[in-house]
Scaffold this motif. Structure first.
Motif, PDB file in Angstrom:
ATOM      1  N   GLY A  77       0.828  -1.241   0.041  1.00  0.00           N
ATOM      2  CA  GLY A  77       0.002   0.112   0.035  1.00  0.00           C
ATOM      3  C   GLY A  77       0.828   1.481   0.025  1.00  0.00           C
ATOM      4  N   GLN A  78       2.146   1.228  -0.059  1.00  0.00           N
ATOM      5  CA  GLN A  78       2.883   2.311  -0.250  1.00  0.00           C
ATOM      6  C   GLN A  78       3.224   2.881  -1.607  1.00  0.00           C
ATOM      7  N   VAL A  79       3.497   4.195  -1.754  1.00  0.00           N
ATOM      8  CA  VAL A  79       3.726   4.801  -2.964  1.00  0.00           C
ATOM      9  C   VAL A  79       5.248   4.717  -3.289  1.00  0.00           C
ATOM     10  N   VAL A  80       5.644   4.024  -4.361  1.00  0.00           N
ATOM     11  CA  VAL A  80       6.924   3.847  -4.573  1.00  0.00           C
ATOM     12  C   VAL A  80       7.001   4.255  -6.094  1.00  0.00           C
ATOM     13  N   GLY A  81       8.302   4.532  -6.251  1.00  0.00           N
ATOM     14  CA  GLY A  81       8.675   5.041  -7.653  1.00  0.00           C
ATOM     15  C   GLY A  81       9.885   5.809  -7.672  1.00  0.00           C
ATOM     16  N   HIS A  82      10.010   6.796  -8.621  1.00  0.00           N
ATOM     17  CA  HIS A  82      11.164   7.519  -8.844  1.00  0.00           C
ATOM     18  C   HIS A  82      10.752   9.024  -9.147  1.00  0.00           C
ATOM     19  N   VAL A  83      11.929   9.889  -8.947  1.00  0.00           N
ATOM     20  CA  VAL A  83      11.835  11.158  -9.111  1.00  0.00           C
ATOM     21  C   VAL A  83      13.052  11.408  -9.887  1.00  0.00           C
ATOM     22  N   ARG A  84      13.078  11.855 -11.207  1.00  0.00           N
ATOM     23  CA  ARG A  84      14.328  12.189 -11.894  1.00  0.00           C
ATOM     24  C   ARG A  84      14.211  13.675 -12.117  1.00  0.00           C
ATOM     25  N   ILE A  85      15.487  14.523 -11.571  1.00  0.00           N
ATOM     26  CA  ILE A  85      15.567  15.716 -11.647  1.00  0.00           C
ATOM     27  C   ILE A  85      16.839  16.163 -12.461  1.00  0.00           C
ATOM     28  N   ARG A  86      16.678  17.098 -13.334  1.00  0.00           N
ATOM     29  CA  ARG A  86      17.746  17.620 -14.342  1.00  0.00           C
ATOM     30  C   ARG A  86      17.589  18.801 -14.364  1.00  0.00           C
ATOM     31  N   SER A  87      18.918  19.390 -14.329  1.00  0.00           N
ATOM     32  CA  SER A  87      19.277  20.956 -14.458  1.00  0.00           C
ATOM     33  C   SER A  87      20.595  21.051 -15.212  1.00  0.00           C
ATOM     34  N   LYS A  88      20.970  22.135 -15.633  1.00  0.00           N
ATOM     35  CA  LYS A  88      22.160  22.587 -16.325  1.00  0.00           C
ATOM     36  C   LYS A  88      23.401  22.310 -15.355  1.00  0.00           C
ATOM     37  N   GLY A  89      22.981  22.914 -14.041  1.00  0.00           N
ATOM     38  CA  GLY A  89      24.305  22.667 -13.133  1.00  0.00           C
ATOM     39  C   GLY A  89      24.031  21.559 -11.937  1.00  0.00           C
ATOM     40  N   GLN A  90      25.079  21.139 -11.482  1.00  0.00           N
ATOM     41  CA  GLN A  90      25.051  20.304 -10.516  1.00  0.00           C
ATOM     42  C   GLN A  90      24.216  20.523  -9.311  1.00  0.00           C
ATOM     43  N   GLY A  91      24.516  21.731  -8.868  1.00  0.00           N
ATOM     44  CA  GLY A  91      24.023  22.324  -7.381  1.00  0.00           C
ATOM     45  C   GLY A  91      22.535  22.253  -7.449  1.00  0.00           C
ATOM     46  N   LEU A  92      21.800  22.861  -8.387  1.00  0.00           N
ATOM     47  CA  LEU A  92      20.456  22.902  -8.178  1.00  0.00           C
ATOM     48  C   LEU A  92      19.860  21.446  -8.268  1.00  0.00           C
ATOM     49  N   ALA A  93      20.464  20.513  -9.200  1.00  0.00           N
ATOM     50  CA  ALA A  93      19.947  19.135  -9.259  1.00  0.00           C
ATOM     51  C   ALA A  93      20.017  18.485  -7.782  1.00  0.00           C
ATOM     52  N   LEU A  94      21.179  18.751  -7.220  1.00  0.00           N
ATOM     53  CA  LEU A  94      21.407  17.840  -5.988  1.00  0.00           C
ATOM     54  C   LEU A  94      20.478  18.859  -4.704  1.00  0.00           C
ATOM     55  N   SER A  95      20.372  20.136  -4.750  1.00  0.00           N
ATOM     56  CA  SER A  95      19.415  20.854  -3.767  1.00  0.00           C
ATOM     57  C   SER A  95      18.097  20.399  -3.778  1.00  0.00           C
ATOM     58  N   LEU A  96      17.397  20.397  -5.177  1.00  0.00           N
ATOM     59  CA  LEU A  96      16.252  19.922  -5.309  1.00  0.00           C
ATOM     60  C   LEU A  96      15.932  18.303  -4.868  1.00  0.00           C
ATOM     61  N   GLY A  97      17.090  17.430  -4.902  1.00  0.00           N
ATOM     62  CA  GLY A  97      17.011  16.162  -4.462  1.00  0.00           C
ATOM     63  C   GLY A  97      17.064  16.042  -3.127  1.00  0.00           C
ATOM     64  N   ASP A  98      17.800  16.916  -2.467  1.00  0.00           N
ATOM     65  CA  ASP A  98      17.572  17.041  -0.992  1.00  0.00           C
ATOM     66  C   ASP A  98      16.424  17.514  -0.317  1.00  0.00           C
ATOM     67  N   ARG A  99      15.681  18.246  -1.209  1.00  0.00           N
ATOM     68  CA  ARG A  99      14.104  18.564  -0.890  1.00  0.00           C
ATOM     69  C   ARG A  99      13.220  17.584  -0.845  1.00  0.00           C
ATOM     70  N   VAL A 100      13.559  16.553  -2.010  1.00  0.00           N
ATOM     71  CA  VAL A 100      12.411  15.448  -2.165  1.00  0.00           C
ATOM     72  C   VAL A 100      12.872  14.366  -1.131  1.00  0.00           C
ATOM     73  N   ALA A 101      14.113  14.282  -0.704  1.00  0.00           N
ATOM     74  CA  ALA A 101      14.494  13.344   0.414  1.00  0.00           C
ATOM     75  C   ALA A 101      13.843  13.838   1.606  1.00  0.00           C
ATOM     76  N   LEU A 102      13.781  14.973   1.713  1.00  0.00           N
ATOM     77  CA  LEU A 102      13.165  15.695   3.178  1.00  0.00           C
ATOM     78  C   LEU A 102      11.666  15.419   3.109  1.00  0.00           C
ATOM     79  N   ILE A 103      11.028  15.540   2.066  1.00  0.00           N
ATOM     80  CA  ILE A 103       9.638  15.074   1.926  1.00  0.00           C
ATOM     81  C   ILE A 103       9.399  13.910   2.326  1.00  0.00           C
ATOM     82  N   ALA A 104      10.286  12.849   1.912  1.00  0.00           N
ATOM     83  CA  ALA A 104       9.951  11.541   2.380  1.00  0.00           C
ATOM     84  C   ALA A 104      10.260  11.297   3.742  1.00  0.00           C
ATOM     85  N   LYS A 105      11.141  12.210   4.350  1.00  0.00           N
ATOM     86  CA  LYS A 105      11.199  11.965   5.844  1.00  0.00           C
ATOM     87  C   LYS A 105      10.281  12.504   6.738  1.00  0.00           C
TER      88      LYS A 105
END
Length: 969
Positions: A931-959
């Motif tokens: 009954g869990q929500v499973v899957g993936h979120v793929r984030i793309r950006s021109k620079g590495q920093g923005l992709a990693l920062s948004l990835g941290d926000r997605v991980a924070l949502i999961a927590k």
């Protein structure tokens, strides 16, 4: 009476050579005492920057009076007046500081200085001085400057008179008479303009009388004075409706006679603010269009076009006859200007002018095709195609001509532009059923010239969906057969290769008769690149192959899978339209031979890239369906299911998409119309019933725009509320530390300001206490707070500005240092880390699917995050994701499915304040077992920093969403 003072706006000083070193008050004092004039200039720059960052430095006032004020250096004197602007002039009790008497004497001396530039600079400083006690002593000198021989002094003297009267009218009770007398005797245009502006603010009747005296010669006046007249007319007409008709006639005459670009712009805006008459708006807009065509600055063009767009929004339909005039701006080379002009023209297109607009756009499109050497011609061509697409969808009478035009040019277009044409043809052929037969015929004729595989796949889909009659099916299959070429593909290609190798061997055996240089007819030597001759000939030979064969040999087997689906659709439709079994069996046999041949060549070594599994599976499925179709034992249910899947499902899906797009456009049009619509219960204003001195007039839209640009568009109540401020307070130390510190964080567009409150919790005085900050990430400390002494249980406040250069996650850390007693080592208090929230710099973005795919392929950095959440539904997780990342959902709500769906996939887009784009693709499902929500979120950006920062926000949502909630303990 004292006029209400406005908030001061200080002059900003930037020192580009500034180092990261911090200076104390003693360092500044020594530099001012012993340095030369050049050294004092650099010291004054550092002092000004330090003071503008929040440290007033009151201890330096006497040193600057003693060592800087007597200097005759022009640069130093200019910096000195910047210092007088920002130095605190009042003591703690609110009285004027005694040192300012010396400053006042120096200012009076400069007001009588023989150098006119020093006089003018001093008078300009007086316009920013708001202390009445200081200004009182300057009045006689300022009035004397009104009669100075140089206009540079007089133009600032008249502004100083106006500023002094605004601070306190008791200082200059006869200021109106002074302005009026000065205006009557002055000859310099800039001085007259400043005097009239001051007179219009202080005495409306006198300004109106002066305007009436110069109405007859207004065309011959200086443009600066004309612009001042226009501003006065606009403001006075709004507050005096009885004069509005006369003012409008005067502005129309001025607009026709003036040649100044500034006056034309101001006059046109004034007319649009005063009148809603279509004839007046047309005249004003036509002048603005001429201005946009003539000026060279692209920023000015965009501003003028923006004003034209505002006129059309507030008065829909009033500028219809200027549609072709607006398209004159397409002569500009800047893409933003062209895009803006086309957007405005699209809002003005009607059935009466659509033919002329399409004719003009045809000419522009042909120019881009034949003149491909111009920069950005490809992008401009795609923009024109998109515009023609919008027109043809709205107006059926031009759809057929537009389709034939675009299809004729499809061979010269790029891949994206050709795909756009095919998408446009899809929509037209679906909306207008009576145009299907000629469009299909024209499409088949030009398909041999298509060079884009993506466009060709779209064309194959059109052939499979809309070829319904026997003749259309035969025509489509004839093209497919000729586009594939001789089959089997593998055997014929191997045979051709062997024949070419035999010819090469024969050529090698022939002796070379000529080895010397070749002399051309004009006497010059001919040349040939021996390295590229064979390669170019092979490439030319490959380009000469028919489209489908060329795509397959180049490894594009996805086109082959689309061909398999198209073949099945044509076979199923032929069964319904023809009873001739021989023709039907021949069509099936040829389709099977072509598909098998594609698989054979895809598995051979003839192609550089082998056939992929997905395309192979789809082609094999198509072959099996064609083979099963030959089975006479197939049931009617299976036949109906097959027809539903291939003949009905895709077409109905496309119909839904077109209807959804039409509904979306209708909603946008209705929203735009409602902005300019008058409420049904709005009162009717009769000009004849209004009094001459009435103030119940409409608002000045231009002044509102100006105030909006100055103050912003935020809710001050919510922004300044106590709860809003308390949320931004971050504790930096603990309550048990010797120094308690907390910071109030204010986020501006490109910087973060930390207002740090320091509390001495000990019973001793903390000496040389200072706060040191450092950063991690794309952050930079702009200023360093100076050290200070804090009394027992005392408070001290420092302000630190941090410059933000990107939307990456940044960390601010530091410590507090103060001296210990009796020569002991210094004490340190470590501060808590402050994380800069990147969500303050990220806003939801909007873009179309095509641009999204282009950016997705171009961006290099990708961050893939696994999703595992306990949320009850997929839509609930999507809401949390949008809330936590500030991203906008691009996928329409209709395509996201129901709330209880098991699968969800959508695209998201965000844009940072620094112009960075962030893309995301969400693919999640509901696990039936857990009954869990499973899957993936793929984030793309021109620079590495923005992709990693948004990835941290997605991980924070999961927590946050994964926390266990207890119902009871």
């Amino acid at each position: 009476m004292t006029v209400e003072n406005e908030e001061l706006a200080y002059t900003l000083v930037f020192d580009p050579s500034r180092s990261g070193n911090s200076y104390t008050v003693s360092d500044f004092q020594k530099a001012l005492e012993k340095g030369s004039d050049e050294d004092k200039v650099e010291t004054m720059k550092h002092i000004l920057v330090t003071m503008l960052e929040g440290n007033p430095l009151p201890e330096l006032l006497m040193h600057i009076i003693r060592f800087v004020m007597p200097s005759k250096n022009k640069k130093l004197k200019k910096l000195l007046y910047f210092y007088w602007e920002i130095v605190p002039k009042l003591d703690e009790e609110g009285k004027l500081r005694h040192e300012m008497i010396l400053v006042c004497n120096a200012i009076q001396h400069d007001l009588r200085h023989p150098n006119e530039y020093i006089r003018g600079n001093t008078l300009r400083f007086l316009t920013k001085l708001k202390e009445a006690e200081l200004l009182e002593q300057m009045v006689p000198s300022v009035l004397a400057c009104l009669e100075y021989r140089h206009a540079y002094v007089r133009k600032y003297a008249i502004l100083a008179v106006l500023s002094i009267y605004k601070v306190s009218d008791h200082l200059l009770p006869d200021a109106k008479d002074v302005l009026n007398t000065f205006l009557a005797a002055e000859t310099d245009p800039i001085c007259k303009r400043n005097a009239f502006v001051g007179l219009s603010e202080l005495d409306r009747e006198a300004a109106l009388i002066y305007l009436e005296e110069n109405i007859t010669a207004i065309e011959a006046l200086d443009p600066l004075l004309q612009a001042a007249f226009v501003q006065f007319i606009r403001r006075d007409a709004i507050h005096t409706p009885t004069l509005k008709a006369q003012y409008i006639d005067l502005l129309l005459d001025l607009l026709k006679s003036t040649t100044s670009h500034e006056v034309i712009f101001e006059t046109a805006l004034a007319l649009t603010a005063l009148s809603s008459d279509a004839s007046v708006l047309t005249v004003a807009a036509s002048k603005l269009i001429d201005l946009a065509v003539k000026v060279f600055d692209n920023n000015v063009k965009l501003i003028v076009l923006g004003r034209i767009d505002d006129i059309n929004d507030k008065n829909p339909g009033s500028l219809e006859e200027l549609t072709l005039e607006i398209l004159r701006v397409l002569n500009a080379e800047d893409m933003d200007v062209r895009r803006k002009a086309l957007d405005i023209a699209m809002n003005l297109v009607t059935s009466r002018n659509v033919d002329n607009v399409v004719r003009l756009l045809k000419t522009e499109l042909q120019n881009t095709v034949y003149n491909s050497e111009k920069e950005k011609s490809m992008e401009y061509r795609q923009l024109i195609i998109k515009t023609i697409h919008v027109i043809a969808i709205r107006f059926v009478e031009v759809a057929a001509n537009v389709v034939s035009l675009l299809l004729d040019c499809i061979g010269d277009l790029t891949s994206s532009a050709a795909s756009g044409v095919i998408s446009f043809v899809k929509e037209v052929i679906e909306k207008y059923a009576h145009l299907r037969e000629p469009i299909l015929k024209n499409l088949i004729m030009v398909l041999d010239n298509v060079k884009s595989a993506k466009a060709y796949r779209g064309a194959l889909w059109i052939l499979g969906e809309y070829a319904e009659t026997y003749q259309e099916i035969q025509r489509c299959w004839k093209h497919i057969r000729s586009s594939v070429g001789e089959v089997p593909i593998l055997q014929t290609e191997l045979k051709r290769i062997s024949e070419n190798s035999e010819k090469d061997e024969e050529t090698d055996e022939v002796p070379q008769k000529r080895t010397g240089p070749i002399v051309l007819s004009d006497g010059t030597y001919g040349s040939e690149n021996a390295f590229n001759s064979e390669k170019s000939s092979s490439e030319d030979e490959r380009d000469l192959r028919p489209p489908l064969r060329r795509f397959i040999l180049n490894g594009d087997f996805y086109t082959g899978s689309i061909l398999a689906s198209t073949s099945i659709k044509l076979v199923l439709r032929l069964e319904k339209t023809s009873r001739d079994d021989s023709i039907l069996n021949a069509l099936k046999a040829e389709a099977l031979l072509i598909l098998v041949s594609i698989i054979r060549v895809g598995q051979s070594s003839l192609v550089e890239k082998k056939i992929d599994e997905d395309s192979l599976e789809r082609i094999v499925t198509g072959i099996s369906i064609l083979m099963d179709d030959l089975d006479p034992t197939e049931s009617d249910a299976e036949r109906k299911l097959l027809e539903t899947a291939f003949l009905d499902a895709t077409k109905s899906s496309f119909k839904t998409q077109v209807a959804r797009s039409k509904h979306k456009n209708a909603k946008i049009s209705a929203r735009n119309l409602s902005k300019a619509a008058e409420p049904i219960d709005a009162p009717v204003a009769f000009r004849q019933f209004a009094h001459a001195d009435t103030r119940a007039a409409e608002d000045d839209m231009i002044e509102e725009d100006l105030q909006l640009a100055l103050k912003g568009n935020y809710d001050s109540l919510s922004a300044n509320s106590a709860m809003s401020k308390l949320r931004k307070v971050v504790p930096l130390t603990g309550f048990s530390d010797a120094v308690y510190a907390e910071a109030y964080i204010t986020t501006h567009q490109f910087n973060v300001v930390l207002d740090v409150l320091l509390v001495n919790q000990t019973r001793e005085t903390l000496k040389n206490l200072h706060v040191q900050f450092a950063t991690l990430g794309d952050l930079k400390i702009v200023d360093t707070p100076s050290s200070t002494n804090v009394v027992p249980h005392g408070f001290h406040k420092v302000s630190v500005t941090v410059k933000v250069s990107s939307a990456d996650t940044g960390v601010i850390f530091g410590n507090i240092i103060y001296d210990a007693a009796h020569g002991e080592d210094a004490h340190y208090v470590i501060l808590n880390d402050v994380h800069v929230d990147i969500m303050d710099y990220i806003k939801p973005g909007k873009t179309d699917d095509e641009h999204f795919r282009t950016m997705w392929n171009a961006f290099e950095w990708e961050n893939k995050i696994s999703v595992k959440s306990q949320l009850p539904s997929l839509h609930a997780y999507l809401e949390e994701l949008v809330k936590g990342t500030n991203m906008g959902v691009l996928t329409p709500a209709e395509a996201l499915g129901e709330n209880d769906c098991r699968f969800l996939s959508c695209n998201l887009h965000a844009k940072s304040s620094f112009g960075e784009d962030a893309l995301a693709n969400l693919c999640i499902e509901k696990d039936p077992s857990s009954g869990q929500v499973v899957g993936h979120v793929r984030i793309r950006s021109k620079g590495q920093g923005l992709a990693l920062s948004l990835g941290d926000r997605v991980a924070l949502i999961a927590k946050q969403t994964g926390k266990v909630q207890l119902s009871r303990v």
